[in-house]
Scaffold this motif. Structure first.
Motif, short mmCIF file in Angstrom:
data_model
loop_
_atom_site.label_atom_id
_atom_site.label_comp_id
_atom_site.label_asym_id
_atom_site.label_seq_id
_atom_site.Cartn_x
_atom_site.Cartn_y
_atom_site.Cartn_z
N ASP A 339 -5.24 8.54 -10.39
CA ASP A 339 -4.10 8.42 -9.50
C ASP A 339 -4.36 8.55 -8.16
O ASP A 339 -3.30 8.69 -7.44
CB ASP A 339 -3.37 9.66 -9.77
CG ASP A 339 -3.39 10.87 -9.81
OD1 ASP A 339 -4.93 10.92 -8.85
OD2 ASP A 339 -2.43 11.35 -9.61
N LEU A 344 -1.58 3.94 -9.54
CA LEU A 344 -1.45 4.59 -10.75
C LEU A 344 -0.29 5.83 -10.41
O LEU A 344 0.15 6.59 -11.16
CB LEU A 344 -2.90 5.92 -11.20
CG LEU A 344 -3.55 4.64 -11.72
CD1 LEU A 344 -4.39 4.70 -12.93
CD2 LEU A 344 -2.96 3.87 -12.93
N LEU A 347 2.99 5.03 -10.57
CA LEU A 347 3.65 5.25 -12.28
C LEU A 347 3.59 5.69 -12.71
O LEU A 347 4.97 6.70 -13.41
CB LEU A 347 2.81 4.41 -12.73
CG LEU A 347 2.05 3.11 -13.25
CD1 LEU A 347 0.96 2.62 -13.74
CD2 LEU A 347 3.60 2.30 -13.74
N SER A 348 3.04 7.40 -11.53
CA SER A 348 3.94 8.68 -11.97
C SER A 348 4.77 9.28 -11.48
O SER A 348 5.59 10.07 -12.71
CB SER A 348 2.38 10.18 -11.71
OG SER A 348 1.18 9.60 -11.36
N ASN A 354 5.07 10.55 -18.96
CA ASN A 354 3.56 10.20 -19.16
C ASN A 354 2.85 10.60 -17.65
O ASN A 354 3.01 10.62 -17.32
CB ASN A 354 3.05 8.80 -19.65
CG ASN A 354 3.14 7.88 -21.53
OD1 ASN A 354 3.08 8.78 -22.35
ND2 ASN A 354 4.92 7.25 -20.84
N TYR A 356 -0.52 9.62 -15.64
CA TYR A 356 -1.52 8.82 -14.99
C TYR A 356 -1.88 9.75 -14.03
O TYR A 356 -2.90 8.72 -13.41
CB TYR A 356 -1.08 7.57 -14.70
CG TYR A 356 0.88 7.36 -15.19
CD1 TYR A 356 0.07 5.67 -15.90
CD2 TYR A 356 1.69 7.42 -15.41
CE1 TYR A 356 1.06 5.42 -17.29
CE2 TYR A 356 2.66 5.72 -16.31
CZ TYR A 356 2.09 5.79 -17.07
OH TYR A 356 3.03 5.30 -18.30
N VAL A 359 -5.95 7.76 -16.09
CA VAL A 359 -6.20 7.13 -17.47
C VAL A 359 -7.33 6.52 -17.99
O VAL A 359 -8.41 5.55 -17.03
CB VAL A 359 -5.22 5.72 -17.05
CG1 VAL A 359 -4.94 5.03 -18.35
CG2 VAL A 359 -4.49 6.32 -16.48
N LEU A 388 -1.07 2.07 -21.30
CA LEU A 388 -1.44 1.01 -20.59
C LEU A 388 -1.29 -0.30 -20.79
O LEU A 388 -3.11 0.15 -21.59
CB LEU A 388 -1.34 1.46 -18.99
CG LEU A 388 -1.83 0.96 -18.19
CD1 LEU A 388 -0.49 0.79 -17.27
CD2 LEU A 388 -2.51 2.07 -17.14
#
Length: 397
Positions: A339, A344, A347-348, A354, A356, A359, A388
Motif C-alpha cells: 500500500d 492501493l 483503495l484502503s 478488504n 490492501y 496484495v 483485485l
C-alpha cells in the motif's frame, strides 16, 4: 766472462723469440698455420690459439650470463617494458611495480595504464602479474609469456565514441599484434570491468574469474563467478558468460545469471562505431522483481516473475540499453504490491471490508520496457484472486 756472454746471448734470444711470437700471434690463425715450420709447430700453435679462444669465449659467456640474470632488475629493462606496454596497448603514463624473476617465471607486482584516443580502454590496472620468462627471452628471439596470470584486473573500457572513426580505431586496438611478445591466454582471478557513461547505459562485471584466448583475429572471453549489472539489473551472479570479439563487433554467445533462485539468460550481438547498436534475446525464470527494477521501487513491489523479451539500444546513447519484456506469473511465481503504492492506499480508504496493505497477484501478465531512465508497464492484466483485477498502463520516471 764466457759464461756471462752466453747468458747475455740467451737473454737476447729469449727476448727476440718473445717479440716474434707476439708478432706472429697478432697476424691471425691463418698466417700461423701457413708459415709454420713443421706439423709439431702447427699443432702447438693451434692448441695455444684454441686455448686462448676458449678462455675468451668463456669470459664472454660469463659476462653475458651475468647480464641476463641482472637485467630484469635494471632500470633500462623497466623502461623497455613500460615503453613496450604503452606501444602494444596504445596507452600512456605506464607505471610498473617491482619486477622479479624466479627461475623461468617473471613477477610484476602492478601495472597502471591510462587510455588514449587510440586505446580500447579509459584506464587499466593489474595486480600480481605472473608469466613465463626464460633467461634469454626478448634478447635472443621472441619472448613467449605462455599463460599470463593476473590476480586482480580492473578496466574501464570504452563503450563507443564521439565519432565512428575514432571508435573504430579504439576497437581495432584489441586485435593488434604484439611485436616481440607472444602468449597463449590471459587469466584473471578477479576481473572488474566497467563501461557506460550515464545511469541509462552504465554496466559492470565485478569479481569474476576471466579467461581470454586469442583465436586468430578474434578474442574468446569466458567469465565465471562474480556479479553482472546493467541499468536496473543489480548484481546478478554470473554462472557463465561467453563473449567473442572480432572485427564485426562483440557477441555474447551465452550468458546465464542467477539471483535468489531465479535465472536470467541472454544472447546478443553488438556492432562497433560511435554508438554501437545491440540486439539480443533474454529469458527470465522465477526472477526476483527487485533484481529487475530500480532500488526506489523495492518498497512497493516484490516477488518473482518469468518471461522473455528483447534487448536493444546502445551503450553510448541517451536512451541507453532498452529491454522489452513480456512477463507472466507462471506456476510458483507471485507479484506482491504494497500500500505504499498510492493506488492501493486509496483503495484502503474507500473499501472498508478488504485489506490492501499487501496484495498478492498469482495470475496474469504485463509488458515492461526499460530505457532512458523510464519504466513503462503496459498490457497489465494481473489478478489477485477475487480481491483485485489490475489492468491498464503505467509510466514511471
Amino acid at each position: 766472462r764466457l759464461h756471462r756472454a752466453m747468458n747475455t746471448k740467451e737473454e737476447k734470444r729469449a727476448a727476440f723469440n718473445e717479440q716474434m711470437n707476439g708478432w706472429v700471434s697478432r697476424q691471425g690463425l691463418w698466417f700461423q698455420l701457413r708459415h709454420a715450420a713443421d706439423s709439431q709447430t702447427i699443432m702447438g700453435r693451434v692448441a695455444r690459439v684454441g686455448m686462448r679462444l676458449a678462455i675468451l669465449l668463456i669470459l664472454i659467456a660469463l659476462v653475458f650470463w651475468f647480464y641476463l640474470v641482472r637485467r630484469v632488475e635494471s632500470e633500462s629493462f623497466r623502461e623497455d617494458i613500460q615503453t613496450s606496454i604503452e606501444k602494444a596497448l596504445k596507452g600512456s603514463d605506464c607505471e610498473l611495480g617491482l619486477i622479479r624473476k624466479n627461475r623461468d617465471v617473471a613477477n610484476i607486482t602492478s601495472i597502471e595504464l591510462k587510455g588514449t584516443e587510440a586505446s580500447f580502454f579509459h584506464s587499466l590496472s593489474a595486480r600480481q602479474i605472473r608469466l613465463n620468462m626464460k633467461l634469454a627471452d626478448s634478447v635472443i628471439g621472441q619472448w613467449n609469456g605462455g599463460g599470463v596470470s593476473v590476480n586482480v584486473l580492473d578496466m574501464f573500457v570504452k563503450a563507443g565514441g564521439s565519432e565512428d572513426a575514432s571508435a573504430a580505431e579504439s576497437f581495432s586496438a584489441l586485435f593488434d599484434e604484439y611485436s616481440g611478445f607472444a602468449f597463449e591466454r590471459i587469466e584473471a582471478d578477479k576481473a572488474n570491468i566497467r563501461w557506460g557513461y550515464s545511469a541509462s547505459n552504465r554496466g559492470s562485471i565485478k569479481g569474476s574469474y576471466m579467461t581470454a584466448v586469442r583465436d586468430g583475429s578474434s578474442w574468446r572471453v569466458e567469465l565465471r563467478g562474480g556479479t553482472f549489472s546493467q541499468n536496473w539489473l543489480n548484481d546478478l551472479k554470473i554462472e557463465k558468460m561467453v563473449v567473442v570479439c572480432d572485427d564485426d563487433g562483440l557477441q555474447i554467445k551465452e550468458a546465464e545469471l542467477h539471483s535468489e533462485g531465479g535465472t536470467l539468460s541472454f544472447k546478443l550481438n553488438m556492432g562497433s562505431g560511435g554508438q554501437p547498436q545491440m540486439s539480443g534475446i533474454v529469458t527470465l525464470k522465477s526472477m526476483p522483481m527487485k533484481s529487475l527494477l530500480p532500488t526506489r521501487y523495492h518498497d512497493w513491489i516484490e516477488g518473482v516473475i518469468s518471461g522473455q523479451g528483447t534487448i536493444s539500444g546502445s551503450t553510448n546513447s541517451q536512451e541507453g540499453i532498452v529491454m522489452d519484456l513480456d512477463l507472466s506469473l507462471d506456476d510458483g511465481d507471485v507479484m506482491v504490491l504494497r500500500d505504499t503504492l498510492p493506488l492501493l492506499s486509496a483503495l484502503s480508504v474507500v473499501d472498508l471490508y478488504n485489506s490492501y496493505r499487501k496484495v498478492l497477484f498469482t495470475e496474469g501478465s504485463c509488458h515492461i520496457r526499460t530505457g532512458g531512465n523510464l519504466l513503462q508497464i503496459s498490457k497489465i492484466d494481473l489478478r489477485a484472486g477475487d480481491l483485485l483485477h489490475l489492468g491498464g498502463d503505467v509510466n514511471v520516471r
